[in-house]
Scaffold this motif. Structure first.
Motif, PDB file in Angstrom:
ATOM      1  N   UNK A 168       0.835  -1.191   0.000  1.00 34.33           N
ATOM      2  CA  UNK A 168       0.000   0.000   0.000  1.00 34.33           C
ATOM      3  C   UNK A 168       0.872   1.244   0.000  1.00 34.33           C
ATOM      4  N   UNK A 169       0.309   2.345  -0.486  1.00 32.41           N
ATOM      5  CA  UNK A 169       1.077   3.592  -0.612  1.00 32.41           C
ATOM      6  C   UNK A 169       1.547   4.104   0.756  1.00 32.41           C
ATOM      7  N   UNK A 170       0.851   3.724   1.824  1.00 32.49           N
ATOM      8  CA  UNK A 170       1.274   4.195   3.147  1.00 32.49           C
ATOM      9  C   UNK A 170       2.225   3.223   3.845  1.00 32.49           C
ATOM     10  N   UNK A 171       2.813   2.309   3.061  1.00 30.54           N
ATOM     11  CA  UNK A 171       3.765   1.345   3.601  1.00 30.54           C
ATOM     12  C   UNK A 171       5.134   1.533   2.945  1.00 30.54           C
ATOM     13  N   UNK A 172       6.169   1.508   3.752  1.00 31.41           N
ATOM     14  CA  UNK A 172       7.531   1.594   3.262  1.00 31.41           C
ATOM     15  C   UNK A 172       8.035   0.171   3.021  1.00 31.41           C
ATOM     16  N   UNK A 173       8.140  -0.196   1.750  1.00 28.57           N
ATOM     17  CA  UNK A 173       8.603  -1.535   1.394  1.00 28.57           C
ATOM     18  C   UNK A 173       9.500  -1.420   0.169  1.00 28.57           C
ATOM     19  N   UNK A 174      10.380  -2.393  -0.003  1.00 26.67           N
ATOM     20  CA  UNK A 174      11.282  -2.358  -1.153  1.00 26.67           C
ATOM     21  C   UNK A 174      10.558  -2.817  -2.423  1.00 26.67           C
ATOM     22  N   UNK A 175      11.292  -2.948  -3.497  1.00 24.68           N
ATOM     23  CA  UNK A 175      10.704  -3.315  -4.787  1.00 24.68           C
ATOM     24  C   UNK A 175      10.044  -4.692  -4.754  1.00 24.68           C
ATOM     25  N   UNK A 176      10.411  -5.526  -3.810  1.00 22.18           N
ATOM     26  CA  UNK A 176       9.808  -6.850  -3.656  1.00 22.18           C
ATOM     27  C   UNK A 176       8.725  -6.864  -2.573  1.00 22.18           C
ATOM     28  N   UNK A 177       8.305  -5.678  -2.135  1.00 20.99           N
ATOM     29  CA  UNK A 177       7.281  -5.494  -1.109  1.00 20.99           C
ATOM     30  C   UNK A 177       7.716  -5.958   0.273  1.00 20.99           C
ATOM     31  N   UNK A 178       9.018  -6.069   0.486  1.00 22.84           N
ATOM     32  CA  UNK A 178       9.548  -6.479   1.784  1.00 22.84           C
ATOM     33  C   UNK A 178       9.621  -5.272   2.717  1.00 22.84           C
TER      34      UNK A 178
ATOM     35  N   UNK B 232       5.660  -1.130  12.570  1.00 22.92           N
ATOM     36  CA  UNK B 232       6.211   0.186  12.892  1.00 22.92           C
ATOM     37  C   UNK B 232       5.216   1.296  12.534  1.00 22.92           C
ATOM     38  N   UNK B 233       5.297   2.356  13.280  1.00 23.52           N
ATOM     39  CA  UNK B 233       4.422   3.499  13.035  1.00 23.52           C
ATOM     40  C   UNK B 233       4.734   4.129  11.680  1.00 23.52           C
ATOM     41  N   UNK B 234       3.747   4.809  11.141  1.00 26.33           N
ATOM     42  CA  UNK B 234       3.867   5.533   9.866  1.00 26.33           C
ATOM     43  C   UNK B 234       4.295   4.610   8.731  1.00 26.33           C
ATOM     44  N   UNK B 235       3.789   3.371   8.772  1.00 25.10           N
ATOM     45  CA  UNK B 235       4.060   2.431   7.697  1.00 25.10           C
ATOM     46  C   UNK B 235       5.520   2.047   7.565  1.00 25.10           C
ATOM     47  N   UNK B 236       6.311   2.305   8.595  1.00 22.39           N
ATOM     48  CA  UNK B 236       7.733   1.982   8.537  1.00 22.39           C
ATOM     49  C   UNK B 236       8.587   3.082   7.932  1.00 22.39           C
ATOM     50  N   UNK B 237       7.980   4.227   7.634  1.00 22.94           N
ATOM     51  CA  UNK B 237       8.771   5.375   7.188  1.00 22.94           C
ATOM     52  C   UNK B 237       9.434   6.020   8.401  1.00 22.94           C
ATOM     53  N   UNK B 238      10.469   6.784   8.152  1.00 23.51           N
ATOM     54  CA  UNK B 238      11.204   7.467   9.211  1.00 23.51           C
ATOM     55  C   UNK B 238      10.263   8.380  10.002  1.00 23.51           C
ATOM     56  N   UNK B 239      10.200   8.162  11.305  1.00 28.17           N
ATOM     57  CA  UNK B 239       9.312   8.945  12.161  1.00 28.17           C
ATOM     58  C   UNK B 239       9.689  10.425  12.143  1.00 28.17           C
TER      59      UNK B 239
END
Length: 159
Positions: A26-36, A88-95
């Motif tokens: 999802x757009x609010x999730x921080x994941x790599x090109x493989x969705x990890x 993690x909060x904020x989808x795993x993006x830097x708080x």
């Protein structure tokens, strides 16, 4: 001739169907090109072991179309029972980035738990700044997140 048109139509439908089944975080999730998510680190281990622990591809679960890896089946099962508790909060993006209205990647070893919630930071230097006023930065990030969560990281970070 009709058979050729029918084949083209079926091919187009198959392509569209395949495209709709493509797995993407999802757009609010921080994941790599493989969705990890979080570079394969076990998000439950921050809580249970008190340290960053690399996950294993044998133990996975998905949340918001991102793939999380875990160091054990037990941790995976805890996550599946309550992903909101461990993700993690904020989808795993830097708080700190969210506090600054940005969606920045994170270093899974730059982490902090506050009020039983996991916060990740871009790196240890950013984490050092974050730790100077965790409650204040959380308040700011909480105010910013609803506005930026559905905006692509590249769009936000280009400003």
């Amino acid at each position: 001739m009709k058979l050729k048109q029918t084949f083209k139509a079926l091919t187009a439908v198959a392509a569209l169907t395949g495209a709709s089944l493509t797995f993407a975080a999802d757009i609010d999730m921080n994941a790599d090109a493989n969705d990890l998510a979080i570079q394969g680190y076990d998000t439950v281990a921050y809580f249970t072991e008190g340290k960053p622990t690399q996950g294993d591809a044998k133990f996975t679960a998905t949340y918001k179309n991102a793939i999380y890896q875990f160091s054990s089946a037990a941790n995976r099962d805890l996550f599946r029972e309550n992903p909101e508790k461990y993700a993690p909060q904020y989808g795993g993006y830097c708080a700190m980035g969210v506090a600054l209205e940005k969606k920045l990647d994170t270093d899974p070893t730059a982490w902090h738990i506050a009020d039983n919630k996991l916060y990740l930071n871009l790196n240890h230097a950013v984490q050092k700044k974050w730790l100077t006023d965790v409650p204040g930065y959380i308040d700011t990030a909480e105010a910013n997140w609803p506005e930026i969560r559905t905006t692509a990281a590249a769009e936000l970070n280009a400003e």
